[in-house]
Design a protein around this motif. Structure first.
Motif, PDB file in Angstrom:
ATOM      1  N   GLN A 139       5.223  -1.386  -7.466  1.00 19.58           N
ATOM      2  CA  GLN A 139       4.852  -2.284  -6.370  1.00 19.58           C
ATOM      3  C   GLN A 139       5.755  -2.117  -5.145  1.00 19.58           C
ATOM      4  O   GLN A 139       5.313  -2.249  -4.015  1.00 19.58           O
ATOM      5  CB  GLN A 139       4.894  -3.737  -6.869  1.00 19.58           C
ATOM      6  CG  GLN A 139       4.144  -4.731  -5.989  1.00 19.58           C
ATOM      7  CD  GLN A 139       4.996  -5.331  -4.905  1.00 19.58           C
ATOM      8  OE1 GLN A 139       6.225  -5.321  -4.979  1.00 19.58           O
ATOM      9  NE2 GLN A 139       4.356  -5.848  -3.873  1.00 19.58           N
ATOM     10  N   ASN A 181      -0.224  -3.944  -7.613  1.00 11.39           N
ATOM     11  CA  ASN A 181       0.328  -5.231  -7.213  1.00 11.39           C
ATOM     12  C   ASN A 181       1.416  -5.733  -8.157  1.00 11.39           C
ATOM     13  O   ASN A 181       2.384  -6.358  -7.722  1.00 11.39           O
ATOM     14  CB  ASN A 181      -0.815  -6.262  -7.143  1.00 11.39           C
ATOM     15  CG  ASN A 181      -0.384  -7.575  -6.535  1.00 11.39           C
ATOM     16  OD1 ASN A 181       0.613  -7.655  -5.821  1.00 11.39           O
ATOM     17  ND2 ASN A 181      -1.108  -8.627  -6.824  1.00 11.39           N
ATOM     18  N   GLY A 211      -2.619  -9.101  -1.846  1.00 11.18           N
ATOM     19  CA  GLY A 211      -2.828  -9.252  -3.275  1.00 11.18           C
ATOM     20  C   GLY A 211      -4.109  -8.592  -3.775  1.00 11.18           C
ATOM     21  O   GLY A 211      -4.977  -8.191  -2.986  1.00 11.18           O
ATOM     22  N   SER A 212      -4.218  -8.514  -5.089  1.00  6.39           N
ATOM     23  CA  SER A 212      -5.324  -7.796  -5.728  1.00  6.39           C
ATOM     24  C   SER A 212      -6.662  -8.498  -5.555  1.00  6.39           C
ATOM     25  O   SER A 212      -7.685  -7.868  -5.266  1.00  6.39           O
ATOM     26  CB  SER A 212      -5.039  -7.633  -7.223  1.00  6.39           C
ATOM     27  OG  SER A 212      -3.802  -7.032  -7.432  1.00  6.39           O
ATOM     28  N   LYS A 265      -0.580  -4.712  -1.236  1.00  2.00           N
ATOM     29  CA  LYS A 265       0.788  -5.178  -1.058  1.00  2.00           C
ATOM     30  C   LYS A 265       0.843  -6.402  -0.140  1.00  2.00           C
ATOM     31  O   LYS A 265       1.693  -7.277  -0.312  1.00  2.00           O
ATOM     32  CB  LYS A 265       1.656  -4.059  -0.474  1.00  2.00           C
ATOM     33  CG  LYS A 265       1.967  -2.934  -1.464  1.00  2.00           C
ATOM     34  CD  LYS A 265       2.688  -1.800  -0.737  1.00  2.00           C
ATOM     35  CE  LYS A 265       3.099  -0.707  -1.692  1.00  2.00           C
ATOM     36  NZ  LYS A 265       4.249  -1.077  -2.519  1.00  2.00           N
TER      37      LYS A 265
END
Length: 198
Positions: A64, A59, A129-130, A126
Protein backbone atom coordinates in the motif's frame (compact mmCIF):
# COMPACT_ATOMS: atom_id res chain seq x y z
CA UNK A 1 -13.76 -5.14 2.62
CA UNK A 2 -16.76 -5.90 4.86
CA UNK A 3 -15.98 -9.60 5.33
CA UNK A 4 -12.23 -9.46 5.90
CA UNK A 5 -11.49 -5.92 7.10
CA UNK A 6 -14.73 -5.08 8.98
CA UNK A 7 -15.20 -2.05 6.76
CA UNK A 8 -18.18 0.11 7.74
CA UNK A 9 -20.26 0.92 4.68
CA UNK A 10 -22.81 3.72 4.73
CA UNK A 11 -26.28 3.60 3.22
CA UNK A 12 -25.00 6.00 0.54
CA UNK A 13 -22.33 3.52 -0.57
CA UNK A 14 -24.67 0.49 -0.54
CA UNK A 15 -27.28 2.40 -2.56
CA UNK A 16 -24.65 3.58 -5.04
CA UNK A 17 -23.23 0.04 -5.42
CA UNK A 18 -26.65 -1.47 -6.16
CA UNK A 19 -27.43 1.34 -8.63
CA UNK A 20 -24.05 0.93 -10.35
CA UNK A 21 -24.64 -2.82 -10.86
CA UNK A 22 -28.14 -2.13 -12.18
CA UNK A 23 -26.81 0.57 -14.49
CA UNK A 24 -24.19 -1.77 -15.97
CA UNK A 25 -26.94 -4.38 -16.49
CA UNK A 26 -29.02 -1.89 -18.48
CA UNK A 27 -25.95 -0.78 -20.45
CA UNK A 28 -25.17 -4.37 -21.43
CA UNK A 29 -28.46 -4.51 -23.34
CA UNK A 30 -29.42 -8.09 -22.61
CA UNK A 31 -32.82 -7.77 -24.27
CA UNK A 32 -32.03 -9.89 -27.35
CA UNK A 33 -32.71 -13.12 -25.49
CA UNK A 34 -29.20 -14.55 -25.89
CA UNK A 35 -28.21 -17.83 -24.27
CA UNK A 36 -25.96 -17.64 -21.20
CA UNK A 37 -22.75 -19.60 -21.68
CA UNK A 38 -21.85 -21.32 -18.39
CA UNK A 39 -18.10 -21.29 -19.07
CA UNK A 40 -18.19 -17.62 -20.02
CA UNK A 41 -20.20 -16.78 -16.91
CA UNK A 42 -17.70 -18.69 -14.74
CA UNK A 43 -14.80 -16.78 -16.31
CA UNK A 44 -16.57 -13.48 -15.66
CA UNK A 45 -17.09 -14.42 -11.99
CA UNK A 46 -13.41 -15.37 -11.65
CA UNK A 47 -12.51 -12.02 -13.21
CA UNK A 48 -14.74 -10.20 -10.73
CA UNK A 49 -13.17 -12.06 -7.80
CA UNK A 50 -9.55 -11.48 -8.91
CA UNK A 51 -10.28 -7.79 -9.64
CA UNK A 52 -11.75 -7.41 -6.16
CA UNK A 53 -8.70 -9.09 -4.62
CA UNK A 54 -6.47 -6.76 -6.64
CA UNK A 55 -8.08 -3.48 -5.59
CA UNK A 56 -8.42 -4.56 -1.96
CA UNK A 57 -4.83 -5.85 -1.99
CA UNK A 58 -3.50 -2.52 -3.25
CA UNK A 59 -5.39 -0.81 -0.44
CA UNK A 60 -4.74 -3.17 2.47
CA UNK A 61 -1.58 -5.21 1.82
CA UNK A 62 2.06 -4.37 2.52
CA UNK A 63 2.41 -2.80 -0.94
CA UNK A 64 0.00 0.00 0.00
CA UNK A 65 2.86 2.41 0.76
CA UNK A 66 4.77 1.61 -2.44
CA UNK A 67 5.12 4.39 -5.01
CA UNK A 68 2.27 4.22 -7.55
CA UNK A 69 4.53 4.22 -10.61
CA UNK A 70 6.72 1.46 -9.19
CA UNK A 71 3.66 -0.62 -8.32
CA UNK A 72 2.32 -0.15 -11.85
CA UNK A 73 5.63 -1.46 -13.22
CA UNK A 74 5.45 -4.62 -11.10
CA UNK A 75 1.78 -5.21 -11.95
CA UNK A 76 2.41 -4.94 -15.69
CA UNK A 77 5.60 -7.03 -15.44
CA UNK A 78 3.64 -9.77 -13.64
CA UNK A 79 0.92 -9.58 -16.30
CA UNK A 80 3.51 -9.92 -19.08
CA UNK A 81 5.06 -12.98 -17.39
CA UNK A 82 1.64 -14.62 -16.97
CA UNK A 83 0.79 -13.86 -20.60
CA UNK A 84 4.13 -15.27 -21.76
CA UNK A 85 3.63 -18.41 -19.66
CA UNK A 86 0.20 -18.89 -21.19
CA UNK A 87 1.70 -18.68 -24.68
CA UNK A 88 4.36 -21.25 -23.80
CA UNK A 89 1.83 -23.69 -22.31
CA UNK A 90 -0.47 -23.42 -25.33
CA UNK A 91 2.44 -23.56 -27.75
CA UNK A 92 1.29 -20.48 -29.64
CA UNK A 93 3.63 -17.76 -30.79
CA UNK A 94 2.95 -14.05 -31.02
CA UNK A 95 1.29 -12.86 -34.20
CA UNK A 96 3.31 -10.56 -36.42
CA UNK A 97 2.05 -6.98 -36.41
CA UNK A 98 0.39 -6.74 -39.83
CA UNK A 99 0.93 -3.05 -40.58
CA UNK A 100 2.43 0.21 -39.39
CA UNK A 101 -1.04 1.51 -38.51
CA UNK A 102 -1.76 -1.61 -36.42
CA UNK A 103 1.55 -1.07 -34.60
CA UNK A 104 0.56 2.49 -33.68
CA UNK A 105 -2.84 1.26 -32.47
CA UNK A 106 -1.19 -1.43 -30.35
CA UNK A 107 1.19 1.14 -28.86
CA UNK A 108 -1.74 3.43 -27.98
CA UNK A 109 -3.62 0.44 -26.54
CA UNK A 110 -0.64 -0.36 -24.32
CA UNK A 111 -0.19 3.27 -23.27
CA UNK A 112 -3.67 4.69 -22.62
CA UNK A 113 -6.07 1.93 -21.49
CA UNK A 114 -3.31 -0.20 -19.96
CA UNK A 115 -0.40 1.80 -18.49
CA UNK A 116 -2.16 5.09 -17.72
CA UNK A 117 -5.37 3.33 -16.68
CA UNK A 118 -3.64 1.01 -14.22
CA UNK A 119 -1.49 3.80 -12.81
CA UNK A 120 -4.47 6.07 -12.17
CA UNK A 121 -6.44 3.12 -10.72
CA UNK A 122 -3.67 2.55 -8.16
CA UNK A 123 -3.61 6.25 -7.28
CA UNK A 124 -7.41 6.27 -6.91
CA UNK A 125 -7.35 3.27 -4.55
CA UNK A 126 -4.72 5.00 -2.42
CA UNK A 127 -6.71 8.25 -2.30
CA UNK A 128 -10.36 7.16 -1.86
CA UNK A 129 -10.21 3.44 -1.02
CA UNK A 130 -11.27 0.21 -2.69
CA UNK A 131 -15.05 0.49 -2.37
CA UNK A 132 -15.50 3.95 -3.87
CA UNK A 133 -12.94 3.21 -6.61
CA UNK A 134 -14.89 0.08 -7.58
CA UNK A 135 -18.19 1.98 -7.74
CA UNK A 136 -16.71 4.83 -9.76
CA UNK A 137 -15.19 2.17 -12.03
CA UNK A 138 -18.70 1.59 -13.37
CA UNK A 139 -18.09 4.72 -15.43
CA UNK A 140 -15.86 2.54 -17.68
CA UNK A 141 -18.66 0.88 -19.71
CA UNK A 142 -20.45 4.23 -19.88
CA UNK A 143 -17.31 5.83 -21.32
CA UNK A 144 -16.91 2.95 -23.79
CA UNK A 145 -20.51 3.38 -24.90
CA UNK A 146 -20.02 7.13 -25.36
CA UNK A 147 -16.88 6.61 -27.47
CA UNK A 148 -18.64 3.93 -29.50
CA UNK A 149 -21.48 6.31 -30.34
CA UNK A 150 -19.09 9.15 -31.19
CA UNK A 151 -16.51 7.25 -33.26
CA UNK A 152 -17.96 3.87 -34.29
CA UNK A 153 -21.50 4.91 -35.29
CA UNK A 154 -23.09 2.77 -32.58
CA UNK A 155 -26.66 3.56 -31.56
CA UNK A 156 -28.26 4.16 -28.18
CA UNK A 157 -31.55 2.58 -27.16
CA UNK A 158 -33.88 3.39 -24.28
CA UNK A 159 -32.48 0.69 -21.99
CA UNK A 160 -28.95 2.02 -22.40
CA UNK A 161 -30.13 5.56 -21.66
CA UNK A 162 -31.66 4.25 -18.43
CA UNK A 163 -28.32 2.61 -17.63
CA UNK A 164 -26.47 5.90 -18.22
CA UNK A 165 -28.88 7.75 -15.91
CA UNK A 166 -28.61 5.13 -13.15
CA UNK A 167 -24.78 5.01 -13.25
CA UNK A 168 -24.48 8.81 -13.22
CA UNK A 169 -26.89 8.90 -10.28
CA UNK A 170 -24.73 6.37 -8.41
CA UNK A 171 -21.63 8.47 -9.05
CA UNK A 172 -23.51 11.59 -7.90
CA UNK A 173 -24.48 9.82 -4.65
CA UNK A 174 -20.83 8.89 -3.94
CA UNK A 175 -19.61 12.42 -4.70
CA UNK A 176 -22.40 13.90 -2.56
CA UNK A 177 -21.54 11.68 0.41
CA UNK A 178 -17.87 12.63 0.22
CA UNK A 179 -18.78 16.31 0.05
CA UNK A 180 -21.17 15.99 3.00
CA UNK A 181 -18.49 14.24 5.07
CA UNK A 182 -15.87 16.79 4.03
CA UNK A 183 -18.12 19.74 4.90
CA UNK A 184 -18.94 18.14 8.25
CA UNK A 185 -15.25 17.73 9.07
CA UNK A 186 -14.37 21.28 8.03
CA UNK A 187 -17.25 22.87 9.96
CA UNK A 188 -17.47 20.88 13.18
CA UNK A 189 -14.06 19.36 13.92
CA UNK A 190 -12.29 22.75 14.33
CA UNK A 191 -15.11 23.91 16.64
CA UNK A 192 -14.77 20.71 18.69
CA UNK A 193 -11.00 21.14 19.00
CA UNK A 194 -11.38 24.83 19.90
CA UNK A 195 -13.84 24.03 22.68
CA UNK A 196 -11.58 21.24 24.00
CA UNK A 197 -8.64 23.63 24.12
CA UNK A 198 -10.57 25.91 26.44
Amino acid sequence: MILFFKSKVSLFVVTAAVMAIAGVYFLSGGKDGGVINVRGLALVLVTVLTYAIYIVGVNKSCVQKMDGLKMTFYVLLSSALIFGGNLLIKGNGLDVIPSYKAGINLFLLALIPTLISDFTLILAIKQVGSTITAILGCMEPLTALFLGVCFLNETLDGEQLVGIFVILSAVFIIISENRINSDFVKRFIPVFLFNRSK
